[in-house]
Every structure is written in structure tokens, then in C-alpha cells.
Design a protein around this motif. Structure first.
Motif, PDB file in Angstrom:
ATOM      1  N   ALA A 264      45.331   5.030  20.234  1.00 42.74           N
ATOM      2  CA  ALA A 264      44.371   5.204  21.324  1.00 42.74           C
ATOM      3  C   ALA A 264      44.900   4.602  22.621  1.00 42.74           C
ATOM      4  O   ALA A 264      44.684   5.157  23.709  1.00 42.74           O
ATOM      5  CB  ALA A 264      43.035   4.556  20.945  1.00 42.74           C
ATOM      6  N   GLU A 265      45.612   3.479  22.517  1.00 38.19           N
ATOM      7  CA  GLU A 265      46.207   2.868  23.716  1.00 38.19           C
ATOM      8  C   GLU A 265      47.264   3.789  24.318  1.00 38.19           C
ATOM      9  O   GLU A 265      47.316   3.976  25.541  1.00 38.19           O
ATOM     10  CB  GLU A 265      46.834   1.519  23.341  1.00 38.19           C
ATOM     11  N   GLU A 266      48.116   4.344  23.470  1.00 40.33           N
ATOM     12  CA  GLU A 266      49.186   5.219  23.954  1.00 40.33           C
ATOM     13  C   GLU A 266      48.618   6.458  24.644  1.00 40.33           C
ATOM     14  O   GLU A 266      49.228   6.989  25.572  1.00 40.33           O
ATOM     15  CB  GLU A 266      50.080   5.621  22.786  1.00 40.33           C
ATOM     16  N   ALA A 267      47.432   6.902  24.201  1.00 38.44           N
ATOM     17  CA  ALA A 267      46.796   8.073  24.812  1.00 38.44           C
ATOM     18  C   ALA A 267      45.967   7.701  26.040  1.00 38.44           C
ATOM     19  O   ALA A 267      45.405   8.592  26.691  1.00 38.44           O
ATOM     20  CB  ALA A 267      45.909   8.774  23.786  1.00 38.44           C
ATOM     21  N   GLY A 268      45.876   6.405  26.340  1.00 37.53           N
ATOM     22  CA  GLY A 268      45.094   5.960  27.489  1.00 37.53           C
ATOM     23  C   GLY A 268      43.598   5.977  27.261  1.00 37.53           C
ATOM     24  O   GLY A 268      42.817   6.003  28.223  1.00 37.53           O
ATOM     25  N   ASN A 269      43.189   5.929  25.988  1.00 33.06           N
ATOM     26  CA  ASN A 269      41.757   5.992  25.674  1.00 33.06           C
ATOM     27  C   ASN A 269      41.088   4.626  25.644  1.00 33.06           C
ATOM     28  O   ASN A 269      39.869   4.539  25.817  1.00 33.06           O
ATOM     29  CB  ASN A 269      41.546   6.682  24.327  1.00 33.06           C
ATOM     30  N   LEU A 270      41.861   3.576  25.407  1.00 36.90           N
ATOM     31  CA  LEU A 270      41.301   2.235  25.415  1.00 36.90           C
ATOM     32  C   LEU A 270      42.407   1.232  25.672  1.00 36.90           C
ATOM     33  O   LEU A 270      43.598   1.552  25.623  1.00 36.90           O
ATOM     34  CB  LEU A 270      40.546   1.928  24.117  1.00 36.90           C
ATOM     35  N   GLY A 271      42.006   0.011  25.933  1.00 38.64           N
ATOM     36  CA  GLY A 271      42.973  -1.051  26.179  1.00 38.64           C
ATOM     37  C   GLY A 271      42.258  -2.344  26.508  1.00 38.64           C
ATOM     38  O   GLY A 271      41.026  -2.438  26.461  1.00 38.64           O
ATOM     39  N   TRP A 272      43.061  -3.357  26.826  1.00 37.73           N
ATOM     40  CA  TRP A 272      42.511  -4.657  27.203  1.00 37.73           C
ATOM     41  C   TRP A 272      42.926  -4.973  28.635  1.00 37.73           C
ATOM     42  O   TRP A 272      43.976  -4.522  29.107  1.00 37.73           O
ATOM     43  CB  TRP A 272      43.008  -5.743  26.260  1.00 37.73           C
ATOM     44  N   GLU A 273      42.120  -5.756  29.306  1.00 36.81           N
ATOM     45  CA  GLU A 273      42.398  -6.044  30.716  1.00 36.81           C
ATOM     46  C   GLU A 273      43.547  -7.028  30.894  1.00 36.81           C
ATOM     47  O   GLU A 273      44.138  -7.106  31.970  1.00 36.81           O
ATOM     48  CB  GLU A 273      41.142  -6.585  31.413  1.00 36.81           C
ATOM     49  N   LEU A 274      43.906  -7.773  29.848  1.00 43.65           N
ATOM     50  CA  LEU A 274      44.977  -8.754  29.938  1.00 43.65           C
ATOM     51  C   LEU A 274      46.070  -8.425  28.917  1.00 43.65           C
ATOM     52  O   LEU A 274      45.809  -7.749  27.911  1.00 43.65           O
ATOM     53  CB  LEU A 274      44.444 -10.165  29.682  1.00 43.65           C
ATOM     54  N   PRO A 275      47.293  -8.894  29.152  1.00 43.51           N
ATOM     55  CA  PRO A 275      48.373  -8.648  28.186  1.00 43.51           C
ATOM     56  C   PRO A 275      48.054  -9.237  26.811  1.00 43.51           C
ATOM     57  O   PRO A 275      47.190 -10.106  26.672  1.00 43.51           O
ATOM     58  CB  PRO A 275      49.580  -9.354  28.830  1.00 43.51           C
ATOM     59  N   ARG A 276      48.745  -8.719  25.800  1.00 44.69           N
ATOM     60  CA  ARG A 276      48.611  -9.189  24.421  1.00 44.69           C
ATOM     61  C   ARG A 276      47.189  -8.977  23.890  1.00 44.69           C
ATOM     62  O   ARG A 276      46.685  -9.720  23.077  1.00 44.69           O
ATOM     63  CB  ARG A 276      49.015 -10.655  24.296  1.00 44.69           C
ATOM     64  N   ARG A 277      46.554  -7.921  24.402  1.00 44.47           N
ATOM     65  CA  ARG A 277      45.221  -7.521  23.944  1.00 44.47           C
ATOM     66  C   ARG A 277      44.215  -8.660  24.060  1.00 44.47           C
ATOM     67  O   ARG A 277      43.463  -8.964  23.131  1.00 44.47           O
ATOM     68  CB  ARG A 277      45.289  -7.010  22.498  1.00 44.47           C
ATOM     69  N   ARG A 278      44.191  -9.232  25.218  1.00 41.48           N
ATOM     70  CA  ARG A 278      43.251 -10.326  25.495  1.00 41.48           C
ATOM     71  C   ARG A 278      42.287  -9.921  26.604  1.00 41.48           C
ATOM     72  O   ARG A 278      42.548  -9.013  27.373  1.00 41.48           O
ATOM     73  CB  ARG A 278      44.005 -11.605  25.884  1.00 41.48           C
ATOM     74  N   GLY A 279      41.173 -10.623  26.667  1.00 39.64           N
ATOM     75  CA  GLY A 279      40.169 -10.332  27.682  1.00 39.64           C
ATOM     76  C   GLY A 279      39.246  -9.217  27.240  1.00 39.64           C
ATOM     77  O   GLY A 279      39.086  -8.928  26.051  1.00 39.64           O
ATOM     78  N   ARG A 280      38.643  -8.579  28.218  1.00 38.81           N
ATOM     79  CA  ARG A 280      37.679  -7.524  27.907  1.00 38.81           C
ATOM     80  C   ARG A 280      38.381  -6.249  27.418  1.00 38.81           C
ATOM     81  O   ARG A 280      39.429  -5.873  27.932  1.00 38.81           O
ATOM     82  CB  ARG A 280      36.836  -7.200  29.136  1.00 38.81           C
ATOM     83  N   LEU A 281      37.758  -5.620  26.460  1.00 34.35           N
ATOM     84  CA  LEU A 281      38.213  -4.313  25.996  1.00 34.35           C
ATOM     85  C   LEU A 281      37.633  -3.257  26.932  1.00 34.35           C
ATOM     86  O   LEU A 281      36.522  -3.399  27.430  1.00 34.35           O
ATOM     87  CB  LEU A 281      37.713  -4.074  24.568  1.00 34.35           C
ATOM     88  N   TRP A 282      38.399  -2.194  27.204  1.00 30.06           N
ATOM     89  CA  TRP A 282      37.871  -1.107  28.011  1.00 30.06           C
ATOM     90  C   TRP A 282      38.087   0.233  27.313  1.00 30.06           C
ATOM     91  O   TRP A 282      38.996   0.387  26.482  1.00 30.06           O
ATOM     92  CB  TRP A 282      38.498  -1.078  29.414  1.00 30.06           C
TER      93      TRP A 282
END
Length: 310
Positions: A264-282
Motif C-alpha cells: 500500500a505504501e509503494e502504491a501511495g495509498n498510505l504512509g506515516w508522516e515521519l520516517p521509520r513509520r512513526r507519527g500519524r498514519l495517513w
């Protein structure tokens, strides 16, 4: 902005219809387009996600058989055929052969995999041999159990309640007044949804989640975390959450969630606001829109099933 469901505007109390004041069939049938555009649809999605996650927490054996696209269709069809046999004296019993015949035109599945699924449902207490088989016992007929019937009744009532939230109907009250109605609706619904080309072909953003036995649960967890649909720089932010926390909550391995999330990250469908999957999920607006559209298709099929029996 995400098209379709938005946070419902506040209305003066005197303008709001009394909830449940309409008869089940008094309003026009709800189409998937109308459902997706309904201002209350976001609230219903939060409600149905909470209901399904509660089922998962209380009866994870049931949730496992409803989480992937293929298992969902197998489980729903199995239940419908078994209940039809239980309530109709002339209806044939649920056997692997009868289930395969019902699914083959719509689902790519072989007899070995189907027998495996049925065996797992029997081990998990969702199916059992009938106490008095109608026909040839060598065909290994099975029927529903009390656990399965309780779980399916909750699923049906939860979805009928959400349809009531959309148009102020009284489907849930009618279903509780006639205990046979939810199961009759479910039988029609699953026949309709099996043949629906849009339901049978999940959008690419959903496909790898719905191909997993735990992906559907994770999708509903993400939706439940949404507080609104506002975008910030093309993203819809959720609360901070880690992969480890999700794995612990749903008893899924960290590596399995990582594989789903990475695609999902590679497709640009979700991610985190900070590196190493930290912070808020979007989540991306398109990802949310795809999920809501798929849910609208399901709700239309539930509505059509309901109108066939109510």
C-alpha cells in the motif's frame, strides 16, 4: 477532497425525521451511487467498522472466515444454503458439491480448497453435521450452528441498522419483530452480490488486502480510526499507530502486516508522516474513496436483499 460521504451537517432538531419512523419500504430503494453520496455514509462506515471489529474481538473464529474476499463469499454462501436447507423441507442439504456449484460461476475456487474451507468452519464450530440428514450421509452434509446463526444475525442487523441511518427507515425494528427476516434477506443478498461484477473485482488499492485472511479486518480498523475526511496536502491523517500495535491488537504477525502495508505504501495509498513509520498514519483520498465505494456496493446488495423479503 474525497467525493461522496462527508461528515453530516447539523440540522435543527425540528427538521430531523424521527429515527425509525418510516416503514421498511416507504422510501425509494437506495442505489450504490446514492449510498456513497449520502452525507450520513461516513458515520455508517464508522458504525459498521466498529460492529465488525467487535465481532472479531468476541468471536475471532467467525471474523477469520469473513476477512478475505474469497472466504467472505464462501462463508456467506455456505450459510445461505445451509439455512435454506434447515428452513425448507424440500431444499437440498449443504454439501461440498452443492456449494461448489453455487460458487463456480462467480468465484475461482477448486473443490480441494473449498473442502478445506468447509473443514475449517466445522473445526471452528460454525458448521456441523445435521442431527438428522435428509439424504445420503456419504455426501458429508453440514448445517449451521448456534454460534454461526448468532454471528450472522448480528451481521445482518448491523447492516440493516446502517441502512436505517441513511434514510430514517425501520428495517432493524422489522427484522427484530420477525426473526426469520434477517436470514431470508441474507440469502437473497448473497445471490445478488455473487453476481455483481463490481463486487467480484475489488479495485487494485483493495485487492491485496482482500486477498489476505486478515486484510479485511485491517481495513475496517483503519476506517474506524478516521475522525473526519479533511485533507492536508492530499492526505487524510489518522491517529498515531504502529505496525506492532496493530499486530498485537488483531493477533496478526508483524511480518504479515508489514507485507500488506508495504504494498500500500509503494502504491501511495498510505504512509506515516515521519520516517521509520512513526507519527500519524495517513491514507490517500483515493484509497478511502475506493473502500467507501466497495462498501456502498455491499450496502446496495443488502438493501436489494431486504426489499425482496420485507
Amino acid at each position: 477532497m474525497v467525493e461522496g460521504p462527508q461528515m453530516p451537517p447539523r440540522r435543527p432538531v425540528e427538521d430531523a425525521p424521527e429515527f425509525g419512523s418510516r416503514s421498511p419500504n416507504s422510501s425509494n430503494a437506495l442505489s450504490r451511487d446514492a449510498i456513497a453520496a449520502n452525507p450520513n455514509f461516513f458515520a455508517t462506515q464508522k458504525a459498521v467498522a466498529t460492529m465488525l471489529l467487535d465481532v472479531q474481538a468476541q468471536t475471532p473464529r467467525i471474523a477469520r472466515h469473513m476477512a478475505s474476499h474469497r472466504r467472505w463469499l464462501v462463508s456467506q454462501t455456505s450459510f445461505a444454503l445451509a439455512m435454506q436447507a434447515k428452513t425448507g423441507p424440500d431444499a437440498p442439504e449443504l454439501t461440498p458439491g452443492r456449494l461448489l456449484a453455487a460458487l463456480t460461476p462467480h468465484v475461482e475456487i477448486n473443490r480441494k480448497t473449498l473442502s478445506q474451507y468447509l473443514g475449517e468452519m466445522e473445526v471452528h464450530g460454525l458448521l456441523a453435521p445435521p442431527s438428522e440428514p435428509k439424504g445420503d450421509g456419504r455426501l458429508r452434509p453440514v448445517t449451521t450452528t448456534l454460534i454461526a446463526e448468532q454471528g450472522m444475525r448480528r451481521w445482518c442487523e448491523g447492516h440493516l441498522h446502517c441502512l436505517d441511518m441513511l434514510d430514517g427507515g425501520a428495517r432493524l425494528a422489522a427484522a427484530r419483530n420477525d426473526p426469520d427476516l434477517p436470514f431470508a434477506m441474507q440469502r437473497h443478498m448473497v445471490e445478488i452480490i455473487r453476481a455483481d461484477p463490481e463486487w467480484r473485482a475489488p479495485p487494485p488499492s483493495m485487492a491485496h488486502f482482500l486477498g489476505s485472511d486478515t486484510g479485511g479486518i485491517l481495513l475496517h480498523a483503519l476506517i474506524r480510526m478516521l475522525t473526519d475526511l479533511r485533507e492536508t496536502d492530499g492526505r487524510i491523517y489518522l491517529e498515531p499507530v504502529s505496525i506492532a500495535a496493530l499486530a498485537e491488537q488483531f493477533l496478526i504477525s508483524v511480518s504479515k502486516i508489514k507485507r500488506m502495508v508495504q504494498k500500500a505504501e509503494e502504491a501511495g495509498n498510505l504512509g506515516w508522516e515521519l520516517p521509520r513509520r512513526r507519527g500519524r498514519l495517513w491514507l490517500s483520498p483515493g484509497f478511502v474513496r475506493d473502500h467507501f465505494r466497495r462498501q456502498a456496493v455491499k450496502f446496495e446488495c443488502v438493501e436489494r436483499g431486504w426489499r425482496a423479503v420485507a
